[in-house]
Design an enzyme around this catalytic site. Structure first.
Site, PDB file in Angstrom:
ATOM      1  N   PRO A 116     -20.292 -29.470 -14.744  1.00 27.42           N
ATOM      2  CA  PRO A 116     -20.577 -30.093 -16.044  1.00 27.42           C
ATOM      3  C   PRO A 116     -21.767 -29.437 -16.734  1.00 27.42           C
ATOM      4  O   PRO A 116     -22.793 -29.168 -16.112  1.00 27.42           O
ATOM      5  CB  PRO A 116     -20.880 -31.544 -15.678  1.00 27.42           C
ATOM      6  CG  PRO A 116     -20.155 -31.761 -14.404  1.00 27.42           C
ATOM      7  CD  PRO A 116     -20.244 -30.451 -13.659  1.00 27.42           C
ATOM      8  N   CYS A 117     -21.603 -29.210 -18.029  1.00 27.13           N
ATOM      9  CA  CYS A 117     -22.646 -28.497 -18.764  1.00 27.13           C
ATOM     10  C   CYS A 117     -23.598 -29.431 -19.496  1.00 27.13           C
ATOM     11  O   CYS A 117     -24.611 -28.978 -20.012  1.00 27.13           O
ATOM     12  CB  CYS A 117     -22.018 -27.534 -19.759  1.00 27.13           C
ATOM     13  SG  CYS A 117     -21.058 -28.337 -21.064  1.00 27.13           S
ATOM     14  N   GLN A 118     -23.273 -30.732 -19.575  1.00 27.24           N
ATOM     15  CA  GLN A 118     -24.086 -31.616 -20.408  1.00 27.24           C
ATOM     16  C   GLN A 118     -25.563 -31.593 -20.044  1.00 27.24           C
ATOM     17  O   GLN A 118     -26.432 -31.601 -20.908  1.00 27.24           O
ATOM     18  CB  GLN A 118     -23.567 -33.060 -20.334  1.00 27.24           C
ATOM     19  CG  GLN A 118     -22.282 -33.277 -21.108  1.00 27.24           C
ATOM     20  CD  GLN A 118     -21.071 -33.021 -20.253  1.00 27.24           C
ATOM     21  OE1 GLN A 118     -21.158 -32.397 -19.203  1.00 27.24           O
ATOM     22  NE2 GLN A 118     -19.924 -33.508 -20.688  1.00 27.24           N
TER      23      GLN A 118
END
Length: 257
Positions: free
Chosen positions: A29-31
């Site tokens: 996940p890049c968040q």
């Protein structure tokens, strides 16, 4: 095919990860690494998923594995985050090569930037070489060449060719795309406030957004307009990945003879 829809740490504890494989693809996940979020980095559960991947790689010992993330990964903590990732995987026997890519340079009509990281096993492979660009600023693919034929087609005549009815106001994303340029980065936080068509009569349709992400017209998104936009925005352009996959196949063919 077996799909394990659960926490990766649980799968590791239950020994459900295969003992060997050739290639591992890692979309963490890049968040928590994104400029638009809080930059929790390695302090959050999502941010620490790279540590779970270390355990996966130790177990599966792939010849090559690949990860993708947002460009801010390279600047977190003045570059110390990417440095830590490099050191951790070097310690378990992997070369690393990473690069910030602009997808407009690879047949994609969009100014989307993503970091691609490729690890290769030190004992059997050299460091991976990334593919050369197919396009430059002088010949980027523009929006008009990509979606011109959809401009005057009514809604629902083509699958996913429907658009947000959100009106312009000061709180919304209200840019109008330039027909003669690639699209700026497609971002999931737009929600229904997707950019307006260059003719300014409506917002861009989900099918037009899918085209710009290089999805074929027979790839259908369900169930709603907002859901379609979100799926498209959160995806990675398939044509960009096609270029990368070809480079990986050629690299392995040459080095594993």
């Amino acid at each position: 095919k077996t799909i394990l829809n659960s926490d990766i740490w649980d799968e590791l504890d239950q020994e459900n990860i295969p003992n060997s494989t050739d290639i591992v693809l890692w979309w963490f996940p890049c968040q928590d690494f994104s400029h638009a979020w809080k930059r929790l980095w390695f302090e959050s559960k999502r941010g620490r998923l790279y540590q779970a991947m270390i355990e996966v790689i130790k177990k599966t010992k792939p010849k090559l594995f690949l990860a993708e993330n947002v460009k801010w990964l390279l600047t977190i903590d003045n570059g110390n985050a990417i440095k830590q990732i490099i050191e951790d995987f070097w310690a378990i026997g992997y070369h690393i090569n990473y690069e910030l890519f602009l997808t407009a340079n690879y047949w994609v009509p969009q100014m989307r930037e993503r970091v691609i990281i490729v690890w290769t096993r030190i004992d059997i492979l050299p460091k991976f070489i990334f593919p050369n660009a197919t396009h430059t600023k002088e010949n980027w693919i523009n929006l008009k060449d990509t979606i011109w034929d959809l401009e005057n087609i009514e809604e629902w005549v083509i699958q996913n060719h429907y658009w947000s009815k959100a009106k312009k106001n000061k709180w919304q994303w209200n840019k109008t795309v330039n027909a003669n340029k690639p699209w700026p980065t497609m971002r999931s936080e737009h929600h229904g406030n997707i950019e307006f068509h260059w003719n300014e009569s409506r917002r861009l349709s989900a099918r037009e957004a899918a085209r710009i992400q290089t999805f074929p017209d027979d790839f259908i998104f369900y169930p709603s307009t907002s859901s379609a936009y979100k799926q498209i925005w959160n995806a990675i352009p398939p044509v960009f990945w096609w270029n990368l996959a070809n480079a990986i196949q050629n690299f392995l063919d040459v080095n594993l003879k």
